[in-house]
Motif scaffolding. Sequence first.
Motif, PDB file in Angstrom:
ATOM      1  N   CYS A   1     -66.398  97.509 135.273  1.00  0.00           N
ATOM      2  CA  CYS A   1     -65.471  97.880 136.336  1.00  0.00           C
ATOM      3  C   CYS A   1     -65.876  99.133 137.086  1.00  0.00           C
ATOM      4  O   CYS A   1     -65.156  99.561 137.990  1.00  0.00           O
ATOM      5  CB  CYS A   1     -64.075  98.068 135.747  1.00  0.00           C
ATOM      6  SG  CYS A   1     -63.405  96.605 134.956  1.00  0.00           S
ATOM      7  N   ILE A   2     -67.001  99.754 136.739  1.00  0.00           N
ATOM      8  CA  ILE A   2     -67.371 101.023 137.370  1.00  0.00           C
ATOM      9  C   ILE A   2     -68.714 100.894 138.092  1.00  0.00           C
ATOM     10  O   ILE A   2     -69.490  99.961 137.826  1.00  0.00           O
ATOM     11  CB  ILE A   2     -67.407 102.176 136.347  1.00  0.00           C
ATOM     12  CG1 ILE A   2     -68.672 102.112 135.462  1.00  0.00           C
ATOM     13  CG2 ILE A   2     -66.157 102.171 135.484  1.00  0.00           C
ATOM     14  CD1 ILE A   2     -68.935 103.393 134.694  1.00  0.00           C
TER      15      ILE A   2
ATOM     16  N   ILE B   1     -74.950  86.036 134.623  1.00  0.00           N
ATOM     17  CA  ILE B   1     -74.119  86.524 135.728  1.00  0.00           C
ATOM     18  C   ILE B   1     -73.151  85.454 136.195  1.00  0.00           C
ATOM     19  O   ILE B   1     -73.551  84.306 136.445  1.00  0.00           O
ATOM     20  CB  ILE B   1     -74.995  86.950 136.915  1.00  0.00           C
ATOM     21  CG1 ILE B   1     -75.985  88.033 136.502  1.00  0.00           C
ATOM     22  CG2 ILE B   1     -74.122  87.452 138.066  1.00  0.00           C
ATOM     23  CD1 ILE B   1     -75.353  89.305 136.056  1.00  0.00           C
ATOM     24  N   LEU B   2     -71.890  85.828 136.334  1.00  0.00           N
ATOM     25  CA  LEU B   2     -70.903  84.960 136.982  1.00  0.00           C
ATOM     26  C   LEU B   2     -70.838  85.399 138.441  1.00  0.00           C
ATOM     27  O   LEU B   2     -70.139  86.340 138.802  1.00  0.00           O
ATOM     28  CB  LEU B   2     -69.551  85.090 136.289  1.00  0.00           C
ATOM     29  CG  LEU B   2     -69.519  84.778 134.788  1.00  0.00           C
ATOM     30  CD1 LEU B   2     -68.093  84.818 134.249  1.00  0.00           C
ATOM     31  CD2 LEU B   2     -70.171  83.432 134.489  1.00  0.00           C
TER      32      LEU B   2
ATOM     33  N   SER C   1     -67.974  87.757 140.431  1.00  0.00           N
ATOM     34  CA  SER C   1     -68.558  89.069 140.735  1.00  0.00           C
ATOM     35  C   SER C   1     -68.477  89.367 142.227  1.00  0.00           C
ATOM     36  O   SER C   1     -68.139  90.487 142.637  1.00  0.00           O
ATOM     37  CB  SER C   1     -70.017  89.129 140.266  1.00  0.00           C
ATOM     38  OG  SER C   1     -70.105  89.088 138.860  1.00  0.00           O
ATOM     39  N   ALA C   2     -68.749  88.369 143.048  1.00  0.00           N
ATOM     40  CA  ALA C   2     -68.717  88.575 144.500  1.00  0.00           C
ATOM     41  C   ALA C   2     -67.308  88.840 145.005  1.00  0.00           C
ATOM     42  O   ALA C   2     -67.111  89.612 145.950  1.00  0.00           O
ATOM     43  CB  ALA C   2     -69.313  87.360 145.207  1.00  0.00           C
TER      44      ALA C   2
ATOM     45  N   ILE D   1     -69.514  90.051 134.375  1.00  0.00           N
ATOM     46  CA  ILE D   1     -68.978  90.202 135.728  1.00  0.00           C
ATOM     47  C   ILE D   1     -69.126  91.673 136.113  1.00  0.00           C
ATOM     48  O   ILE D   1     -68.762  92.563 135.356  1.00  0.00           O
ATOM     49  CB  ILE D   1     -67.494  89.789 135.798  1.00  0.00           C
ATOM     50  CG1 ILE D   1     -67.333  88.299 135.476  1.00  0.00           C
ATOM     51  CG2 ILE D   1     -66.913  90.091 137.179  1.00  0.00           C
ATOM     52  CD1 ILE D   1     -65.867  87.840 135.417  1.00  0.00           C
ATOM     53  N   GLY D   2     -69.662  91.945 137.283  1.00  0.00           N
ATOM     54  CA  GLY D   2     -69.850  93.330 137.723  1.00  0.00           C
ATOM     55  C   GLY D   2     -70.457  93.368 139.122  1.00  0.00           C
ATOM     56  O   GLY D   2     -70.810  92.331 139.670  1.00  0.00           O
TER      57      GLY D   2
END
Length: 367
Positions: A167-168, A332-333, A337-338, A190-191
């Motif tokens: 989240c950062i 990666i999701l 993420s987008a 997710i990021g």
Amino acid sequence: MEKIKIAIAGIGNCASSLIQGIEYYKGKEPEEAIGLMHWDIGGYKPYDMEVVAAFDIDRRKVGKEVHEAIFAEPNCTTVFCSDLPKTGVKVSMGKVLDGLSEHMKNYEDKYTFVLSDEPEPEKADIVKILKESGTEILLNYLPVGSEEATGFYAECAVDAGVGFINCIPVFIASNPLWTEKFQRNNIPIIGDDIKAQLGATITHRTLSDLFKKRGVKVERTYQINTGGNTDFLNMLNRSRLNSKKESKTEAVQAVMSDRLEKENIHIGPSDYVPWQKDNKVAFIRMEGKLFGDVPMNLEMRLSVEDSPNSAGVSIDAIRCCKLALNAKKGGILYSPSAYFMKHPPKQYTDDEAYRMTENFIAGKRAD
């Protein structure tokens, strides 16, 4: 539905809003549920999750039960659900590394950190807690600039085999070296850098996209933010802001019709105003030209409670990550993420990211 078991690194204001929100929506009907982007994701409701492990480094939180720690200083966000059940889950001592800015150790303010005197854990200790607690997903809510500490917890997630939501603005999901680790171990991630429900970045992106669609040439823009929580206090150390500025700037540049030169775009925090507490005020200015090269400008002021503004997005990210775990889909999701993050591995417009995420939720996109 079975509860989604989550762990949180960093029991600050964002964690407080998230945990309050999980309880707040219990017993509500969909038509009563204000402030959510989705009520149901794959059968999981906003309250179908529980915190089974937590990590922090502040003496006022370490050793306390989570339902108490989220209201301890220096947390200062709005309390909208104070009646939380006891779970028996206590906040464990986390790894410090660069998770605490030097200037905050002796800052003369009640919102400064009081470092716990508990011994720091090793990676094996964190991994053991994650495994024994049954954690499925680890959320990273560490302070901006925690490059080493974020890498540490990402490694713990990989070793424990749990999903990771960053989240950062430290680049994990958008770093090919990390991407390969999660992909190789078939662990979803997710990021990076949560995009608030209606914050400065999503608003700035929407305006930029509007200018593009309406044929307005953007020549200069800025976004300046002030706040009084520990996030803004932490960011007084400008050396911790490189990834934050890159994340927020790229999020806006990505939807411009033409990328602006560096001297014509400024996006980033401005200052720490203690009495604002968790309220963030964003000032956005856009200058451009209309038909006939006639100049125009737009100025906007946005005031939001910072942490609840991100909590609803986190609740959706958690449920999307759970869908990937159920499908045994690692790496990666890209769609979530987008849509949920400022600095995903690949940028899309918010309309595109929304459609992609809806398809992901419906099982129409393998991602």
